[in-house]
Design a protein around this motif. Structure first.
Motif, PDB file in Angstrom:
ATOM      1  N   ARG A  50      53.969   8.036 -13.487  1.00  0.00           N
ATOM      2  CA  ARG A  50      55.060   7.092 -13.291  1.00  0.00           C
ATOM      3  C   ARG A  50      56.437   7.713 -13.518  1.00  0.00           C
ATOM      4  O   ARG A  50      57.302   7.651 -12.638  1.00  0.00           O
ATOM      5  CB  ARG A  50      54.903   5.881 -14.249  1.00  0.00           C
ATOM      6  N   THR A  51      56.674   8.272 -14.704  1.00  0.00           N
ATOM      7  CA  THR A  51      58.041   8.664 -15.071  1.00  0.00           C
ATOM      8  C   THR A  51      58.591   9.711 -14.113  1.00  0.00           C
ATOM      9  O   THR A  51      59.725   9.609 -13.643  1.00  0.00           O
ATOM     10  CB  THR A  51      58.063   9.182 -16.527  1.00  0.00           C
ATOM     11  N   ARG A  52      57.782  10.715 -13.819  1.00  0.00           N
ATOM     12  CA  ARG A  52      58.275  11.794 -12.969  1.00  0.00           C
ATOM     13  C   ARG A  52      58.574  11.293 -11.566  1.00  0.00           C
ATOM     14  O   ARG A  52      59.643  11.539 -11.013  1.00  0.00           O
ATOM     15  CB  ARG A  52      57.261  12.944 -12.927  1.00  0.00           C
ATOM     16  N   SER A  53      57.626  10.559 -10.963  1.00  0.00           N
ATOM     17  CA  SER A  53      57.883  10.105  -9.585  1.00  0.00           C
ATOM     18  C   SER A  53      58.962   9.032  -9.550  1.00  0.00           C
ATOM     19  O   SER A  53      59.735   8.954  -8.593  1.00  0.00           O
ATOM     20  CB  SER A  53      56.607   9.628  -8.887  1.00  0.00           C
ATOM     21  N   SER A  54      59.044   8.238 -10.616  1.00  0.00           N
ATOM     22  CA  SER A  54      60.081   7.204 -10.676  1.00  0.00           C
ATOM     23  C   SER A  54      61.470   7.838 -10.721  1.00  0.00           C
ATOM     24  O   SER A  54      62.393   7.400 -10.005  1.00  0.00           O
ATOM     25  CB  SER A  54      59.823   6.364 -11.937  1.00  0.00           C
ATOM     26  N   PHE A  55      61.644   8.874 -11.533  1.00  0.00           N
ATOM     27  CA  PHE A  55      62.936   9.566 -11.559  1.00  0.00           C
ATOM     28  C   PHE A  55      63.224  10.221 -10.205  1.00  0.00           C
ATOM     29  O   PHE A  55      64.367  10.232  -9.738  1.00  0.00           O
ATOM     30  CB  PHE A  55      62.966  10.626 -12.671  1.00  0.00           C
ATOM     31  N   GLU A  56      62.191  10.771  -9.583  1.00  0.00           N
ATOM     32  CA  GLU A  56      62.400  11.437  -8.291  1.00  0.00           C
ATOM     33  C   GLU A  56      62.845  10.415  -7.234  1.00  0.00           C
ATOM     34  O   GLU A  56      63.804  10.642  -6.492  1.00  0.00           O
ATOM     35  CB  GLU A  56      61.123  12.161  -7.850  1.00  0.00           C
ATOM     36  N   ILE A  57      62.163   9.286  -7.188  1.00  0.00           N
ATOM     37  CA  ILE A  57      62.521   8.256  -6.202  1.00  0.00           C
ATOM     38  C   ILE A  57      63.903   7.690  -6.524  1.00  0.00           C
ATOM     39  O   ILE A  57      64.733   7.482  -5.618  1.00  0.00           O
ATOM     40  CB  ILE A  57      61.431   7.160  -6.170  1.00  0.00           C
ATOM     41  N   ALA A  58      64.174   7.478  -7.820  1.00  0.00           N
ATOM     42  CA  ALA A  58      65.493   6.953  -8.223  1.00  0.00           C
ATOM     43  C   ALA A  58      66.602   7.902  -7.765  1.00  0.00           C
ATOM     44  O   ALA A  58      67.605   7.466  -7.178  1.00  0.00           O
ATOM     45  CB  ALA A  58      65.541   6.778  -9.741  1.00  0.00           C
ATOM     46  N   ALA A  59      66.411   9.190  -8.014  1.00  0.00           N
ATOM     47  CA  ALA A  59      67.441  10.179  -7.640  1.00  0.00           C
ATOM     48  C   ALA A  59      67.618  10.206  -6.123  1.00  0.00           C
ATOM     49  O   ALA A  59      68.752  10.223  -5.613  1.00  0.00           O
ATOM     50  CB  ALA A  59      67.037  11.551  -8.168  1.00  0.00           C
ATOM     51  N   LYS A  60      66.507  10.171  -5.396  1.00  0.00           N
ATOM     52  CA  LYS A  60      66.591  10.227  -3.927  1.00  0.00           C
ATOM     53  C   LYS A  60      67.229   8.959  -3.364  1.00  0.00           C
ATOM     54  O   LYS A  60      67.976   9.022  -2.394  1.00  0.00           O
ATOM     55  CB  LYS A  60      65.204  10.469  -3.327  1.00  0.00           C
ATOM     56  N   ARG A  61      66.931   7.808  -3.974  1.00  0.00           N
ATOM     57  CA  ARG A  61      67.563   6.554  -3.499  1.00  0.00           C
ATOM     58  C   ARG A  61      69.066   6.567  -3.726  1.00  0.00           C
ATOM     59  O   ARG A  61      69.801   5.830  -3.093  1.00  0.00           O
ATOM     60  CB  ARG A  61      66.960   5.337  -4.212  1.00  0.00           C
ATOM     61  N   LEU A  62      69.515   7.421  -4.650  1.00  0.00           N
ATOM     62  CA  LEU A  62      70.963   7.534  -4.886  1.00  0.00           C
ATOM     63  C   LEU A  62      71.567   8.698  -4.103  1.00  0.00           C
ATOM     64  O   LEU A  62      72.735   9.036  -4.287  1.00  0.00           O
ATOM     65  CB  LEU A  62      71.234   7.719  -6.384  1.00  0.00           C
TER      66      LEU A  62
END
Ligand code: CP
Length: 294
Positions: A50-62
Motif C-alpha cells: 500500500r504505502t509504496r504504491s500509494s506514494f507513487e500514485i500520489a506523486a504521479k497524480r500531482l
C-alpha cells in the motif's frame, strides 16, 4: 530549509486539519500539475504494497516523476551506509525521499543529512504518520466531520505497531477516546489509555474498531501458540459486531480470519479499502505541503 514528516508530532493540529481538507479535494482522482518537474524517490528497505504504491500514485497524480530504489540491487548490498545512500540520492536533486525501514529512527537520522524532504513511510515500531492521517480522514468522513467524543478501539499487537503509535498521538487531538484491546503481551508496558483483554468489555461502547496485524517480524519470541489461537479471541467477526453500527478499519496487510473475518471484510461496515483510497489523497496533500513553497 526542507520540511520533513518523520512523525505526526511534526504537524500542528491546524496543519493536520488543513491536510485533511486538502485531501478531500484530491479524492476526485484528477491529474494535476502541482509537482510537474519534481522527482520523488521511494526508498523502501521493508516490504510494502500500500504505502509504496500509494506514494507513487500520489506523486504521479500531482505530475511528479517517481524513482523506486530497488534495495536488492542497490549498493547498500555492497556495504554502503544508509546515510551515504541517502546523501547520494539527495545529490541527484529529488524533492523528497520516502523511507521505510525496520529500525525506528532511520527517517529522523536521514532528515539531518539531506537537503530534500524526508517522509517516513514506516520505521520499526515507531511511527507511520501518513497511515494515521489516512485513518483520521477515513474516520472523519465516516462520522460526518466531527470526531469529538467518538470511541475507537485499537485491537491487536499494539506494542509492536507503528500504526497504533501514530494513531494514539493523532486521534486524541481530535477529541477521540481510545481504548486498547489486546492480550497482555501485546499491550504497551505503560499507557495513559484504558486497556482490556476482552473485546466483549468494550463492544457496546465503541464507534470504530481499528484491528491490527500481528507483527511476527518484530517478535523476539513466539508469544502466541499460533495465530489461529490469537484469532479465536481477537478476530473481528459478524458474531462480535452483531447488528451494531461499528466502523471497522485495518491498515493492511490483513491476516484474513485472524484479524478480521471474510464476512466482515465484505460487510459495508468495513472501511479497509476506503482507507486505501483515502491514502492516495492524503499522500498527495502531504507531498504538496512539504514540497510546494507556502
Ligand atoms: N499499511 C501499510 O503500511 O501497508 P504496507 O505495508 O503494504 O505499505
Amino acid at each position: 530549509m526542507a520540511r520533513h514528516l518523520v512523525s505526526t508530532h511534526n504537524l500542528s493540529t491546524p496543519q493536520v486539519i488543513g491536510l485533511l481538507d486538502r485531501a478531500e479535494e484530491f479524492l476526485d482522482e484528477r491529474h494535476r500539475d502541482i509537482l510537474a518537474g519534481k522527482i520523488i524517490v521511494n526508498m523502501f528497505f521493508e516490504n510494502s504494497t500500500r504505502t509504496r504504491s500509494s506514494f507513487e500514485i500520489a506523486a504521479k497524480r500531482l505530475g511528479a516523476e517517481v524513482v523506486n530504489l530497488d534495495i536488492g540491487s542497490s549498493s547498500t548490498k555492497k556495504g554502503e551506509t544508509l546515510v551515504d545512500t541517502a546523501l547520494n540520492l539527495d545529490a541527484m536533486g529529488p524533492s523528497a525521499i520516502i523511507v521505510r525501514h525496520k529500525h525506528s529512527g532511520v527517517p529522523e537520522l536521514l532528515s539531518h543529512h539531506v537537503r530534500c524532504s524526508i517522509i517516513n513511510g514506516g520505521d520499526g515500531a515507531h511511527a507511520h504518520p501518513t497511515q494515521a492521517l489516512l485513518d483520521l480522514l477515513t474516520l472523519r468522513r465516516r462520522f460526518g466531520g466531527d470526531l469529538a467524543g467518538k470511541t475507537v478501539a485499537i485491537v491487536g499487537d499494539i506494542k509492536n505497531s507503528r500504526v497504533a503509535n501514530s494513531n494514539m498521538e493523532l486521534l486524541p487531538r481530535m477529541g477521540v477516546n481510545i481504548v486498547l484491546v489486546a492480550p497482555p503481551h501485546f499491550l504497551p508496558s505503560a499507557t495513559a489509555f484504558r486497556t482490556t483483554h476482552h473485546l466483549c468489555d468494550i463492544i457496546d461502547e465503541v464507534d470504530a474498531i481499528m484491528s491490527l496485524r500481528t507483527q511476527t517480524e518484530r517478535h523476539e519470541t513466539q508469544t502466541y501458540a499460533s495465530l489461529a489461537d490469537y484469532g479465536r479471541q481477537y478476530c473481528i467477526t459478524e458474531e462480535v459486531l452483531g447488528n451494531r453500527d461499528i466502523a471497522v478499519l485495518h491498515p493492511g496487510p490483513v491476516h484474513r480470519n485472524i484479524d478480521i473475518d471474510d464476512a466482515v471484510l465484505a460487510d459495508p461496515r468495513s472501511l479497509v479499502l476506503e482507507q486505501v483510497k483515502n491514502g492516495v489523497a492524503v499522500r498527495m496533500a502531504v507531498l504538496e505541503h512539504l514540497i510546494v513553497p507556502c
